[in-house]
Design an enzyme around this catalytic site. Structure first.
Site, PDB file in Angstrom:
ATOM      1  N   GLU A 268       0.841  -1.197   0.000  1.00  0.00           N
ATOM      2  CA  GLU A 268       0.000   0.000   0.000  1.00  0.00           C
ATOM      3  C   GLU A 268       0.877   1.248   0.000  1.00  0.00           C
ATOM      4  O   GLU A 268       1.957   1.243   0.602  1.00  0.00           O
ATOM      5  CB  GLU A 268      -0.925  -0.008   1.219  1.00  0.00           C
ATOM      6  N   HIS A 286      -8.240   1.034   1.995  1.00  0.00           N
ATOM      7  CA  HIS A 286      -7.973   0.724   3.404  1.00  0.00           C
ATOM      8  C   HIS A 286      -8.744   1.686   4.321  1.00  0.00           C
ATOM      9  O   HIS A 286      -8.152   2.374   5.167  1.00  0.00           O
ATOM     10  CB  HIS A 286      -6.472   0.805   3.689  1.00  0.00           C
TER      11      HIS A 286
END
Length: 534
Positions: A268, A286
């Site tokens: 990420e 997220h």
């Protein structure tokens, strides 16, 4: 442990380094015993040596150097679950307690998962996008109902249990797989406890809520995804890496997986991720824990705990071992290491849900305060099943949350040893008994596994083999390991009787990978084999 001594006669100084909910900070803002400073720790004008408590989110990095600059710091409060941005070992060495808020985002994550599930089966994001593009595709986006579908929850902790409640309200059938899920706890939550294989093969919708560990990394891969129902829906709002994202991409494009919803990724930020390009997949950045309520909850939780600790109350969500003086450390460290090692070993040998752990002590050690050793055993036992930070402080809390009953007794019979430790692990249908000892002369030893007598010194890489006691078996094992370039360092064997069941414990120079373990199935006398990594 450092004493919470005020810098003046009235106030503790609490530095809030990251932006937090004002309502969540209300416990310390309203306290007459606290002076709250809301400034970044690297930019504040107050002397860092005057700070008693530090509150952070994910932006502030707490390093060993920063800790050295804050000699009066007693506690760090992390408003959230993860503590990757805190050097826990350095905090422990400096006598600083670290607490987090493990329950604060449970509801938001469960709700986000359910919202993703409902959106997935009804094609809501795709239909919305078609409307934005000026189309009216009623037939293309025909969906499915949740009613009557079978939801498989892999990992049944706090979030999994909350999700099950919501699924039952939609009258779904709920299956749950978790290594710690007992039948009684499953019944209490009105779910059916199943094996991983049954969860994969019977579920219309699968959602993962496990920690990310060695065992759960790529838990859903090409092989396991192939064993799921054709047309299954897959969700991951837990941890990136539990699902092999390339395998999921292949399963979706092949049509075997009807659709997927993913909130977390192995790397990420996941910009232009291949899964985001698929019309059958919903991806979000997220955000499962990103709600106003969750952010308030985590800030309030750590504010209350930090304030309570400064005022002399215990910190129930402490993540690290409180500071011990050097004399205490030297006295207790060897046996603490033994019990933690035995816990790690037992956890990897015992493959079914655990209901009860009975711990007993005998010899000189039984005259000491043994609670620390029991907590150390639990820390080792839970370490390989969770990706949250587990240690002697929070291990007993984790056992309680998992509904594992733990007992501790002192016995007279030390079996001839100066100090003696025994753990009995009870599951649904099986049990494991493991005995250990430690002395300055021989160091740590495992001296019995169930009914097998041993004299085994734990090591980093260990191979456990259960087999029939036949001539030549040891040679076959050595030849197999040699073929796979695995060197044996030591070997211990135990048996009940000649020609009956026997075990081997071998330490090796490197970890035995899956292909090595699979090769043991070709040896007729071998009943079971597993690797133990410490």
């Amino acid at each position: 442990m450092k004493q919470a001594v005020k810098l003046d006669q009235n106030l503790y100084t609490v530095l809030v380094s990251d932006a937090m909910s004002e309502d969540g900070l209300r416990p310390i803002l309203d306290s007459s015993s606290v002076n709250v400073v809301q400034e970044n720790v690297h930019e504040t004008e107050i002397p860092l040596e005057e700070v008693d408590a530090l509150l952070i989110r994910s932006a502030t990095k707490v390093t060993a150097d920063l800790l050295r600059s804050m000699p009066n710091l007693k506690i760090i409060g992390r408003a959230g679950v993860g503590v990757d941005n805190v050097d826990l070992d350095a905090a422990t060495n400096h006598g600083v307690v670290v607490v987090n808020a493990p329950d604060g985002n449970t509801i938001s994550t469960a709700e986000h998962t359910f919202a993703m599930m409902a959106s997935l089966v009804r094609n809501i994001p795709q239909a919305n996008r078609s409307m934005e593009e000026g189309r009216w595709d009623r037939k293309k986006y025909q969906g499915a109902e949740l009613y009557g579908k079978t939801l498989g929850i892999i990992g049944f902790g706090r979030i999994g249990a909350e999700l099950a409640q919501r699924a039952r309200a939609f009258r779904m059938n709920v299956l749950a797989y978790d290594p710690f899920l007992t039948k009684s706890r499953a019944e209490k939550n009105h779910v059916t406890a199943v094996s991983l294989e049954d969860a994969l093969s019977q579920s219309d919708i699968l959602t993962v809520h496990t920690p990310l560990t060695k065992e759960t990394r790529h838990l859903l891969n090409d092989e396991t995804l192939a064993s799921t129902k054709p047309g299954v829906f897959i969700l991951n709002c837990a941890r990136g890496g539990i699902i092999d994202e390339e395998a999921l991409y292949r399963a979706v494009t092949s049509g075997h997986v009807r659709g997927a919803a993913v909130d977390v990724f192995a790397e990420e930020p996941a910009i232009e991720h291949p899964l985001s390009s698929l019309d059958q997949v919903i991806t979000t950045p997220h955000i499962a824990a990103s709600t106003t309520e969750a952010q308030q909850n985590v800030a309030e939780s750590v504010s209350q705990e930090v304030l309570g600790y400064l005022e002399g109350r215990p910190a129930p969500h402490a993540l690290n071992l409180p500071y011990l003086d050097q004399d205490a450390f030297e006295k207790f460290s060897p046996f603490t290491k033994l019990t933690k090692t035995v816990g790690e070993t037992a956890s990897q040998l015992f493959k079914e849900p655990v209901k009860q752990i009975n711990i007993s002590y005998a010899g000189e050690i039984s005259h000491q305060e043994t609670g620390l050793f029991s907590r150390s055993f639990l820390a080792g036992f839970f370490r390989h099943r969770m990706d949250d930070y587990v240690n002697e402080v929070n291990a007993s809390v984790i056992a309680k949350e998992r509904e594992v009953d733990v007992s501790e007794i002192h016995e007279n019979d030390a079996n001839g040893y100066k100090n003696f430790f025994k753990a009995e692990i009870l599951g649904e249908s099986n049990k494991l008994i493991i005995h250990g000892t430690h002395s300055a002369e021989i160091g740590p030893r495992i001296v019995q596994l169930d009914q097998f007598q041993l004299d085994f010194q734990p090591a980093k890489h260990t191979l456990y083999v259960r087999h029939n006691d036949r001539p030549g078996v040891i040679g076959k094992v050595g030849q197999l390991l040699g073929t796979h370039d695995v060197n044996i360092a030591t070997m211990q064997v135990g048996r009940k009787e000649e020609g009956g069941q026997a075990i081997m414990l071998l330490t090796t120079d490197k970890e035995c990978q899956d292909d090595v373990l699979e090769a043991f199935s070709r040896i007729e006398e071998i009943q079971f084999v597993t690797s133990i990594e410490l």
